[in-house]
Design a protein around this motif. Structure first.
Motif, short mmCIF file in Angstrom:
data_model
loop_
_atom_site.label_atom_id
_atom_site.label_comp_id
_atom_site.label_asym_id
_atom_site.label_seq_id
_atom_site.Cartn_x
_atom_site.Cartn_y
_atom_site.Cartn_z
N ILE A 20 0.84 -1.20 0.00
CA ILE A 20 0.00 0.00 0.00
C ILE A 20 0.87 1.25 0.00
CG2 ILE A 20 -1.71 1.30 1.32
CD1 ILE A 20 -2.77 -1.37 2.37
N GLY A 21 1.98 1.22 0.74
CA GLY A 21 2.87 2.36 0.78
C GLY A 21 3.46 2.69 -0.58
N ARG A 22 3.85 1.63 -1.34
CA ARG A 22 4.39 1.88 -2.68
C ARG A 22 3.33 2.49 -3.58
NH1 ARG A 22 7.07 -3.13 -1.64
NH2 ARG A 22 5.37 -4.25 -2.69
N ILE A 23 2.08 2.04 -3.45
CA ILE A 23 1.00 2.59 -4.28
C ILE A 23 0.76 4.07 -3.91
CG2 ILE A 23 -1.47 2.46 -4.73
CD1 ILE A 23 -1.25 -0.57 -4.48
N LEU A 41 -4.79 -1.12 -5.88
CA LEU A 41 -5.17 -1.13 -4.47
C LEU A 41 -6.40 -1.99 -4.23
CD1 LEU A 41 -4.34 0.02 -1.73
CD2 LEU A 41 -5.81 1.97 -2.15
N SER A 42 -7.33 -1.97 -5.17
CA SER A 42 -8.52 -2.82 -5.05
C SER A 42 -8.13 -4.29 -5.12
CB SER A 42 -9.52 -2.49 -6.15
OG SER A 42 -9.94 -1.15 -6.05
N ALA A 43 -7.14 -4.62 -5.94
CA ALA A 43 -6.67 -6.01 -6.01
C ALA A 43 -6.05 -6.44 -4.70
CB ALA A 43 -5.68 -6.16 -7.16
N ILE A 44 -5.28 -5.58 -4.09
CA ILE A 44 -4.70 -5.91 -2.79
C ILE A 44 -5.78 -6.12 -1.75
CG2 ILE A 44 -3.23 -5.04 -0.94
CD1 ILE A 44 -1.60 -3.57 -3.03
N SER A 46 -8.86 -7.18 -2.24
CA SER A 46 -9.57 -8.43 -2.47
C SER A 46 -8.74 -9.65 -2.07
CB SER A 46 -9.96 -8.53 -3.96
OG SER A 46 -8.78 -8.50 -4.78
N ASN A 47 -7.42 -9.54 -2.14
CA ASN A 47 -6.56 -10.67 -1.79
C ASN A 47 -6.31 -10.77 -0.29
OD1 ASN A 47 -6.33 -11.33 -4.51
ND2 ASN A 47 -4.50 -10.05 -4.79
N SER A 48 -6.49 -9.68 0.44
CA SER A 48 -6.22 -9.70 1.89
C SER A 48 -7.33 -8.94 2.61
CB SER A 48 -4.86 -9.09 2.19
OG SER A 48 -4.78 -7.78 1.65
N THR A 49 -8.51 -9.48 2.54
CA THR A 49 -9.67 -8.78 3.08
C THR A 49 -9.61 -8.65 4.59
OG1 THR A 49 -10.97 -9.67 1.25
CG2 THR A 49 -12.19 -8.72 3.11
N HIS A 50 -9.19 -9.70 5.30
CA HIS A 50 -9.28 -9.71 6.75
C HIS A 50 -8.25 -8.80 7.42
CE1 HIS A 50 -6.20 -12.62 5.64
NE2 HIS A 50 -5.75 -12.58 6.90
N ILE A 51 -7.18 -8.47 6.75
CA ILE A 51 -6.16 -7.61 7.35
C ILE A 51 -5.98 -6.31 6.59
CG2 ILE A 51 -4.88 -9.57 8.30
CD1 ILE A 51 -2.91 -9.25 5.97
N PHE A 52 -6.78 -6.08 5.55
CA PHE A 52 -6.54 -4.91 4.70
C PHE A 52 -6.79 -3.60 5.45
CE2 PHE A 52 -8.06 -1.62 1.79
CZ PHE A 52 -6.97 -1.51 0.95
N PHE A 53 -7.90 -3.53 6.17
CA PHE A 53 -8.22 -2.26 6.83
C PHE A 53 -7.16 -1.90 7.87
CE2 PHE A 53 -10.14 0.05 10.38
CZ PHE A 53 -10.51 1.22 9.72
N SER A 54 -6.66 -2.88 8.62
CA SER A 54 -5.64 -2.60 9.62
C SER A 54 -4.37 -2.07 8.96
CB SER A 54 -5.33 -3.87 10.42
OG SER A 54 -4.30 -3.63 11.35
#
Length: 1042
Positions: A20-23, A41-44, A46-54
Motif C-alpha cells: 500500500i505504501g508503494r502505491i 489497491l482494489s486487487a490488494i 480483495s486478496n487480503s480482506t481480513h487484514i486490509f483495513f488494519s
C-alpha cells in the motif's frame, strides 16, 4: 500455535503495508496514475480482506502528521484515498466504508490541528463523492452529523470549511433542517472570508436562505460578495425572488466598489435574468423590477445593458411604434387616437435616448479634437448616432407635445410615463423658432395647470401630493424645470416666462380673493423659479420684481391662517433669502416668528430656512434682526409653553443659536412618533448643528465657546432612545461623528471640553436630571456610559494626514528636558488624552465628601475611563499634575476595589513616565495647565504626595517584641527627638524567611561603626521561635523610654 499465528498475521500486515505504501508513493507524485493505482489497491484489498483495513489505516497514519500539512502531494493522497473509498468495488463492501469513516471520526477530535483537518477533509471528500443510491447505515451518518455539528465551531478555518462542505450534503433533507439553521446562524458570525464563501456556495435555494445570501452582498470581503452574486445567478431564478429583493440585488451589485463584483452582477443580469428569463428583451426585464417604484434601479440596469451593447436599439424601432396599453381601464384613459405606452417602455426610451445623445456629443467632441482620417471616423460615428436618435424620437415637436399631453390627460395612472416623456424633451432640438414656440405654449399650460385636490371628511380642500412642489411631486417639478430650461435657454428668458405666470397667478392672492388651491398653486410655481434661478438680477424689470414678490405674496402667505399655505410660503422665504445679498429684516423676523410657533411642520420648515440662511450669510446676519424689542415680541408670540432660552450664565454670543438651541430643548418633549421625520424640528436642527460644527472654521463670528454646547446637544440626540425613529438623523449624526474629530485639532479640543457637560446632562439624578424607575435609571446610565466610551473613541481617533503632520502621536517622542519647559511647552494636551484625564480628575475631586447614590455612580463611571487614557512622554506637565491629583480621586472611589487597582496601575505608569521625579510641579505651572483647559481648582488643598500603597494586612495574633538596634552616634539626637521615624505614608513590607531576615540584620549591624544592642532574654527566646521576621524602626521610642 496462537503466538505463531499472531506473528504470521503481523508479518502479513507488514507486507500489505509495504504494498500500500508503494502505491501511495506513486499516487502522490501525479494525478495521472490514480486510475491505474486504484485498480492495484482494489486487487490488494480483495486478496487480503481480513487484514486490509488494519494495514491501510496504519499506512495512512503519516498523512495526519504536521509535516504533511499544506503539501500538494498530501492533497493528491487525500483525493486518491477518497476516490478509493467511493469506487464501485468498495461500495459493495459497506463494512470497509463504515470502518474507515469511524476511524476518521476518531481523529476529528485530536488535539493536533493537522490530524483534525485531514480527518475532516477525508470525510468531506468521501461524502461529496458518494453516489445518491449508496447504502450506508443511518447510525453512521448520525454519528458523522453529530460530530461535524461540533466541528463547525472549530478554531481552524480550514476544518470549518471542510465540515460545511460535508454537511451541505444533508442540508436538503427535511429531517436535518437544523443543519440549514446552523448554516444561516453561522454565516453572519463567521470571521473568516473563505469559510463564509464556502457557506454561501453550500446553501440550497429556498425562501429561508435567499435573505441570508442577499445580506452577504454587503460583506466586507470582495470574494464573498462575488460568491453571493454567483449563487444568486446559479440557484435563484428571476421569478423566485420578490420585486424588493430583485431591486436590492441590482442596486447593491451595480454600485459596488469592486469591479469584479460589478462584472459578476452584470453577468447575473445578462446571462441569467435577461437571456433565460426575459428572452433577451430589456423591456420585459424592466417589468420584473417595478420601475414606477424603483426608478433609479431600472435606470441603472438599462445604462449597464447599453454600455454592454445589449440595448436592442435597432430591433425595438421608435418610441411611437408601440401599441395601446393592454389594461382594462385603457378605454377610459385613452380619449384620442394617440397610443399610450407603458411605464417600462417610457423609461427604456428615455434612457436609450439619453445614452445616444451623450454618445453623439462625445463622438462629436472627439472629431473636433482630431484631424484627418481619425476625425472623419469620429464624425461619421456621431452622425450615425444622431440619425438613430432622430429616428427614435418623435418626428416633430408638435407630435412630441401631443404625445405627452395624451399621457397627462390619462390621469394619475400615467403620471410616471408623463414624467419620463418630459425628461425625454431634453434630447430634442428646440433651436427652431416654431419648435420653441410650440414647446413654450406647452410649458405655459404645465405651469398654469392647477394642482390636483380633493375634499377631506370635513369638507376642506386638500392638495394631493407634498403641497410645496409643482404638481405635488419634487420629481415632476424637476422634470418641468429641466424642460423649461432646455426650451428657454437664453439668458433671462426662463425667469421672464415664469414671472409672467406668477404675476397672473398672484393677482387673486394679492387681492385676497384666492382660495386654498390658488394659493398653493402660486407658491409652488414661485418656489420652482426661486430654486432654478441664479440671481435676482435676471428678475429685475420683469412683470413682478423680487421686492414686490416678497411683500405682496410671500410674507402674506407666511401669515395666512391655513397651515399648509404657511409652510409653502416659509419654504419660498428660505429660498428667497438665499438669493439676497443680505437677508432682509422683514424676511428674517417672519422666519423667527414662524419658528417659535407650536405647529411642528411650520416650525421645522422655518428652522430649516434659518439654518440654510445662517450657513449662507452667516449667523451674525440673522442675529441682527433679533433686537431687544423684537425679542419681547417673540415672547409674546409664543404659546402658553414659552421657549426657555439658554442659561444666561452660558453666554453664547449669538442670538440665533440661542433661539435654535432653546427650540431644540422645547421640541425634545414632543414624541417623535407624533410627527413625520421630514417635519421633525429635532431632525432639522440636528442636521443643521452638525453642518455648523463641521464648517466652524468658516464662521468666525460664532464664538468657540458655543461649539462644546452644540456638540453636547448632538451627542444627547444621538444617544436618545427615541432617535431610532428618526433614521435620517441617526445616519447623519453617525457620519458626522465619524469624521468630526479627525478633521481638525480644534475639533478634538471641542470634544474634550464637551465631555463632562455631556456626561452631566445624560446622567440621571444629578444636575436636576429626571431619574424614574430603577429600570429607567439603569438604561439611562448605560446610555451615558456608552456615550462616554464613544467620545473617548472619537478623541483617540487619529487626525487625517494633513493634521497628523503637525502632531506627535507616539509615546516615544522625546520628552522635555526639564520642568521649565512646561511653561513654554506645547498645548497638545488640550486635544489629547491628557487633557481629558485632567478634566475627569478635576470633576471627580470637585464633588463634596457627602454624595448621593447618583453622584457616586457618576464619579465611578467617569473614573473608569482613566485607565483607558494614554499619556505621551512629551507632556510632562500634565503627567506631574495627574500624579498630584490622582491620590484624592482614589479616596473618592475607595469603595470600588477593582477601580482602585486600575488607578494604582495608572499611577505606576505615570511615575515611570515622569522623567524628572525629583522636581515638583509649581503651583503657577499647574494653574497654567488648568487655565489652558479652562478649569478652576484650588491646588492648595491637594499637596503633591506620592500615591499611597495600602499596608499589607497584619496578622491577628499578638506580635512579639524583638531586639532594637540603635546607632551610637545619633543617640543624643534620639533622646531629644522621641518621635517615630516611620514615614507618614506607610509602605508594604514583603515577608522574608527567618534566615534571610537575620542575614539582612547582621549586614546592617556590620556596616555601622558603633552599635548598642538592647537585649531582653524573653524577647530573644520569642524571636527565635518566630517564623517570619520583620524589621522595625522603634529605636527612638525605646531610647526615650530608657
Amino acid at each position: 500455535m496462537a503466538v505463531a499465528s499472531v506473528e504470521q498475521e503481523g508479518e502479513e500486515i507488514v507486507l500489505v503495508m509495504e504494498k500500500i505504501g508503494r502505491i501511495l508513493e506513486e499516487a502522490k507524485a501525479s494525478n495521472a496514475t490514480h486510475i491505474r493505482k486504484l485498480k492495484d489497491l482494489s486487487a490488494i484489498k480483495s486478496n487480503s480482506t481480513h487484514i486490509f483495513f488494519s494495514a491501510f489505516s496504519k499506512t495512512l497514519t503519516p498523512l495526519f502528521s504536521h509535516s504533511q500539512r499544506r503539501l500538494a502531494s498530501a492533497e493528491r493522497i487525500v483525493r486518491f484515498v477518497s476516490a478509493f473509498a467511493t469506487t464501485p468495488p468498495n461500495l459493495c463492501d459497506p463494512l470497509f466504508l463504515q470502518q474507515f469513516v469511524r476511524f476518521l471520526l476518531g481523529a476529528t477530535t485530536a488535539a493536533n490541528n493537522t490530524a483534525r483537518f485531514r480527518a475532516c477533509q477525508l470525510i468531506s471528500e468521501i461524502i461529496v463523492r458518494l453516489p445518491d443510491d449508496t447504502e450506508v447505515s443511518n447510525d453512521l451518518w448520525d454519528e458523522v452529523i453529530d460530530c461535524f455539528k461540533l466541528r463547525i465551531a472549530d478554531k481552524v478555518p480550514m476544518i470549518r470549511a471542510c465540515v460545511i462542505r460535508a454537511l451541505s450534503r444533508f442540508a436538503n433533507d427535511a429531517e436535518n433542517s437544523d443543519i440549514l439553521e446552523l448554516f444561516i446562524q453561522s454565516l453572519p458570525r463567521e470571521q473568516n472570508a473563505d469559510v463564509r464563501k464556502t457557506i454561501l456556495l453550500c446553501l440550497p435555494p429556498s425562501n429561508a436562505t435567499s435573505q441570508a445570501i442577499i445580506d452577504r452582498t454587503l460583506d466586507i470581503s470582495e470574494s464573498v460578495r462575488k460568491a453571493a452574486y454567483f449563487v444568486l445567478a446559479s440557484k435563484f431564478p428571476l421569478q423566485s425572488l420578490s420585486i424588493k429583493l430583485r431591486t436590492i440585488i441590482l442596486r447593491r451589485g451595480l454600485a459596488d466598489r469592486s469591479t469584479a463584483v460589478v462584472e459578476q452582477c452584470l453577468a447575473l443580469i445578462k446571462d441569467e435574468w435577461l437571456m433565460k428569463s426575459c428572452s433577451g428583451d430589456p423591456i420585459v426585464l424592466l417589468r420584473y423590477l417595478d420601475v414606477e417604484t424603483y426608478e433609479l434601479v431600472g435606470e441603472s440596469v438599462m445604462e449597464a445593458l447599453l454600455h454592454a451593447g445589449l440595448g436592442n436599439i435597432q430591433k425595438n424601432g421608435s418610441l411611437t411604434q408601440f401599441n395601446l396599453l393592454t389594461r382594462n381601464d385603457n378605454e377610459e384613459r385613452c380619449n384620442s387616437h394617440i397610443p399610450l405606452i407603458e411605464p417600462e417602455i417610457a423609461l427604456y426610451w428615455r434612457v436609450v435616448c439619453k445614452h445616444l445623445h451623450t454618445k453623439a456629443e462625445a463622438k462629436g467632441s472627439d472629431a473636433a479634437m482630431k484631424t484627418g482620417t481619425e476625425a472623419a471616423v469620429y464624425a461619421a460615428e456621431a452622425s450615425d448616432t444622431n440619425d438613430l436618435l432622430e429616428r427614435v424620437l418623435p418626428e416633430t415637436v408638435d407630435e412630441y407635445v401631443e404625445f405627452v399631453k395624451a399621457h397627462i390627460a390619462a390621469g394619475p395612472n400615467c403620471r410616471f410615463t408623463s414624467r419620463q416623456l418630459l425628461l425625454l424633451g431634453e434630447m430634442i432640438d428646440f433651436s427652431d423658432t416654431s419648435n420653441r414656440k410650440a414647446a413654450g405654449a406647452f410649458i405655459q399650460e404645465l405651469l398654469e395647470m392647477p394642482p390636483e385636490h380633493e375634499l377631506d371628511d370635513d369638507g376642506n380642500e386638500v392638495v394631493i401630493g407634498d403641497g410645496i412642489n409643482l404638481g405635488g411631486d419634487k420629481q415632476w417639478a424637476d422634470a418641468v424645470s429641466r424642460l423649461a430650461k432646455k426650451v428657454y435657454a437664453a439668458s433671462g428668458e426662463f425667469e421672464e416666462v415664469f414671472l409672467g405666470v406668477i404675476e397672473k397667478l398672484a393677482r387673486p392672492c394679492r387681492e385676497r380673493t384666492a382660495n386654498f388651491v390658488q394659493w398653493m398653486h402660486c407658491l409652488s410655481v414661485t418656489s420652482l423659479i426661486l430654486e432654478n434661478t441664479n440671481s435676482f438680477r435676471w428678475m429685475l424689470g420683469m412683470s413682478i420684481e423680487p421686492a414686490e414678490l416678497l411683500l405682496s405674496l410671500l410674507l402674506p402667505g407666511a401669515k395666512h391662517i391655513h397651515v399648509d399655505i404657511q409652510r409653502a410660503a416659509i419654504r419660498c422665504l428660505g429660498l428667497f433669502g438665499l438669493l439676497e445679498k443680505k437677508p432682509s429684516e422683514e424676511l428674517t423676523k417672519q422666519l423667527l416668528v414662524s419658528f417659535v410657533k407650536e405647529f411642528s411642520p411650520t416650525s421645522a420648515m422655518a428652522g430649516k430656512a434659518l439654518i440654510d440662511l445662517s450657513m449662507w450669510h452667516g449667523p451674525h446676519e440673522i442675529s441682527k434682526a433679533i433686537t431687544p424689542d423684537f425679542a419681547s415680541e417673540l415672547q409674546e408670540a409664543m404659546p402658553s409653553d414659552p421657549i426657555k432660552f439658554v442659561n444666561p450664565n452660558e453666554e453664547m454670543g449669538n442670538d440665533l443659536l440661542d433661539l435654535l438651541l432653546a427650540g431644540l430643548e422645547r421640541w425634545k418633549r414632543t414624541k417623535v412618533s407624533e410627527v413625520d421625520e421630514d417635519e421633525s424640528v429635532q431632525a432639522v436642527l440636528g442636521e443643521g448643528f452638525a453642518k455648523i460644527l463641521l464648517l466652524s472654521d468658516k464662521y468666525p463670528t460664532i464664538p468657540a465657546s458655543s461649539h462644546p454646547l452644540l456638540l453636547e446637544k448632538l451627542m444627547g440626540l444621538y444617544f436618545c432612545s427615541e432617535i431610532t425613529e428618526l433614521r435620517r438623523l441617526k445616519q447623519c449624526l453617525f457620519v458626522f461623528f465619524e469624521h468630526y474629530s479627525s478633521l481638525s485639532v480644534n475639533h478634538k479640543k471641542c470634544l474634550s471640553r464637551a465631555f463632562i457637560p455631556t456626561m452631566r446632562s445624560m446622567w440621571p439624578g444629578i444636575d436636576g436630571n429626571p431619574a424614574g424607575s430603577p429600570v429607567m435609571v439603569s438604561n439611562m446610565r448605560k446610555r451615558a456610559v456608552q456615550a462616554s466610551r464613544f467620545m473617548l473613541q472619537m478623541l483617540q481617533t487619529p487626525l487625517y494626514t494633513k493634521e497628523t503632520e503637525q502632531i506627535d502621536e507616539t509615546c516615544s517622542s522625546s520628552p522635555s528636558d526639564g520642568v521649565d519647559d512646561i511653561e513654554n511647552g506645547s498645548d497638545e494636551f488640550e486635544n489629547g488624552d491628557e487633557g481629558l484625564a485632567i478634566r475627569i480628575v478635576v470633576e471627580a475631586i470637585s464633588f463634596p465628601v457627602k454624595k448621593t447614590a447618583a453622584e457616586k455612580a457618576y464619579l465611578v463611571a467617569i473614573c473608569k475611563l482613566i485607565p483607558m487614557l494614554r499619556f505621551r512622554l512629551s507632556e510632562q506637565g500634565p503627567i506631574k499634575l495627574m500624579r498630584r491629583l490622582l491620590n484624592r480621586v482614589m479616596e473618592f472611589v475607595s469603595s470600588e476595589r477593582e477601580l482602585v487597582k486600575e488607578l494604582k496601575r495608572v499611577a505606576e505608569r505615570l511615575q515611570t513616565a515622569d522623567k524628572h521625579q525629583e522636581q515638583d510641579l509649581h503651583s503657577d505651572q499647574a494653574n497654567l495647565i488648568l487655565g489652558r483647559l479652562q478649569l478652576e481648582l484650588n491646588l492648595n488643598e491637594y499637596e503633591c504626595t506620592d500615591i499611597p500603597t495600602p499596608v499589607a494586612p497584619r496578622s491577628t495574633r499578638p506580635t512579639c517584641r524583638r531586639r532594637k538596634v540603635r546607632d551610637e552616634e545619633s543617640s543624643s539626637e534620639d533622646e531629644t527627638s522621641p518621635e517615630s521615624v516611620v514615614p507618614n505614608n506607610p509602605i508594604t513590607m514583603s515577608t522574608r524567611s527567618q534566615r534571610a531576615s537575620k542575614t539582612a540584620a547582621m549586614n546592617k549591624i556590620a556596616n555601622r561603626p558603633v552599635m548598642k544592642i538592647v537585649e531582653s532574654g524573653e524577647e530573644e527566646e520569642e524571636e527565635e521561635e518566630e517564623d517570619v521576621s520583620e524589621l522595625t524602626s522603634e529605636d527612638h521610642s525605646d531610647e526615650s523610654s530608657d
